[in-house]
Design a protein around this motif. Structure first.
Motif, PDB file in Angstrom:
ATOM      1  N   UNK A 115     -52.855  58.698  13.189  1.00  0.00           N
ATOM      2  CA  UNK A 115     -53.014  59.354  14.489  1.00  0.00           C
ATOM      3  C   UNK A 115     -53.217  60.837  14.282  1.00  0.00           C
ATOM      4  N   UNK A 116     -54.093  61.436  15.069  1.00  0.00           N
ATOM      5  CA  UNK A 116     -54.307  62.856  14.921  1.00  0.00           C
ATOM      6  C   UNK A 116     -55.380  63.386  15.830  1.00  0.00           C
ATOM      7  N   UNK A 117     -56.116  64.384  15.356  1.00  0.00           N
ATOM      8  CA  UNK A 117     -56.982  65.155  16.212  1.00  0.00           C
ATOM      9  C   UNK A 117     -58.390  65.341  15.641  1.00  0.00           C
ATOM     10  N   UNK A 133     -60.120  59.541   6.892  1.00  0.00           N
ATOM     11  CA  UNK A 133     -59.272  60.091   7.948  1.00  0.00           C
ATOM     12  C   UNK A 133     -60.067  60.881   8.971  1.00  0.00           C
ATOM     13  N   UNK A 134     -61.211  61.401   8.586  1.00  0.00           N
ATOM     14  CA  UNK A 134     -61.985  62.224   9.505  1.00  0.00           C
ATOM     15  C   UNK A 134     -63.283  61.563   9.972  1.00  0.00           C
ATOM     16  N   UNK A 135     -63.367  60.265   9.782  1.00  0.00           N
ATOM     17  CA  UNK A 135     -64.582  59.550  10.184  1.00  0.00           C
ATOM     18  C   UNK A 135     -64.394  59.007  11.603  1.00  0.00           C
ATOM     19  N   UNK A 136     -65.224  59.465  12.490  1.00  0.00           N
ATOM     20  CA  UNK A 136     -65.082  59.121  13.905  1.00  0.00           C
ATOM     21  C   UNK A 136     -65.095  57.617  14.133  1.00  0.00           C
ATOM     22  N   UNK A 179     -53.904  56.358   6.780  1.00  0.00           N
ATOM     23  CA  UNK A 179     -54.856  57.460   6.790  1.00  0.00           C
ATOM     24  C   UNK A 179     -55.302  57.676   5.352  1.00  0.00           C
ATOM     25  N   UNK A 180     -56.470  57.233   5.013  1.00  0.00           N
ATOM     26  CA  UNK A 180     -56.974  57.412   3.664  1.00  0.00           C
ATOM     27  C   UNK A 180     -57.801  58.676   3.578  1.00  0.00           C
ATOM     28  N   UNK A 181     -57.847  59.239   2.373  1.00  0.00           N
ATOM     29  CA  UNK A 181     -58.558  60.501   2.195  1.00  0.00           C
ATOM     30  C   UNK A 181     -60.041  60.373   2.489  1.00  0.00           C
ATOM     31  N   UNK A 193     -68.540  65.414  16.549  1.00  0.00           N
ATOM     32  CA  UNK A 193     -67.088  65.470  16.578  1.00  0.00           C
ATOM     33  C   UNK A 193     -66.572  65.556  15.137  1.00  0.00           C
ATOM     34  N   UNK A 194     -65.624  66.435  14.904  1.00  0.00           N
ATOM     35  CA  UNK A 194     -65.131  66.632  13.547  1.00  0.00           C
ATOM     36  C   UNK A 194     -63.619  66.435  13.468  1.00  0.00           C
ATOM     37  N   UNK A 195     -63.177  65.908  12.352  1.00  0.00           N
ATOM     38  CA  UNK A 195     -61.750  65.712  12.144  1.00  0.00           C
ATOM     39  C   UNK A 195     -61.054  67.042  11.907  1.00  0.00           C
TER      40      UNK A 195
END
Length: 127
Positions: A34-36, A108-111, A103-105, A45-47
């Motif tokens: 979970x995050x932003x 984690x930032x893939x929309x 949350x994998x490295x 959109x970016x992590x």
């Protein structure tokens, strides 16, 4: 039905701080990522920051490392993003996101890896 509700957006001067919060409801256990993310018009959109509610180190975008901090309450469904030393480039709509996995490295930032989203909260930074 999983629901994410953000709060805490607003307007701040450059160099100031804001704290965003996201409350998740509908999850039956406490292990999810979970995050932003954030987005400005015309850009993808970016992590920004992500945390695994089951424990472990959070992830941050390079652009916010050292300035933003993500955390969770003892009530495991409440995640916060403390934003400090805000810059004009941080102005965006911030979206809370979650998925039922770690949350994998690499992801984690893939929309597209997230299936739950909040409606977004605006952050404005004035110089």
């Amino acid at each position: 039905q999983v629901e994410l509700v953000e709060s805490g957006g607003g307007s701040v001067q450059a160099g100031g701080s804001l704290r965003l919060s996201c409350v998740a409801s509908g999850y039956s256990d406490r292990r999810y990522c979970m995050g932003w993310f954030r987005q400005v018009p015309g850009k993808e959109r970016e992590g920004v920051a992500m945390i695994y509610t089951g424990g472990g180190s959070p992830y941050y975008a390079d652009s916010v490392t050292g300035r933003f901090s993500i955390s969770q309450d003892d009530a495991w469904n409440n995640v916060h993003l403390q934003m400090s030393s805000l810059k004009s480039g941080d102005a965006a709509t911030y979206y809370c996101a979650a998925r039922r996995s770690g949350c994998e490295s690499v992801s984690w930032s893939v929309v597209t890896q997230f299936d739950r989203w909040g409606r977004g909260t605006q952050v404005a930074v004035s110089s």
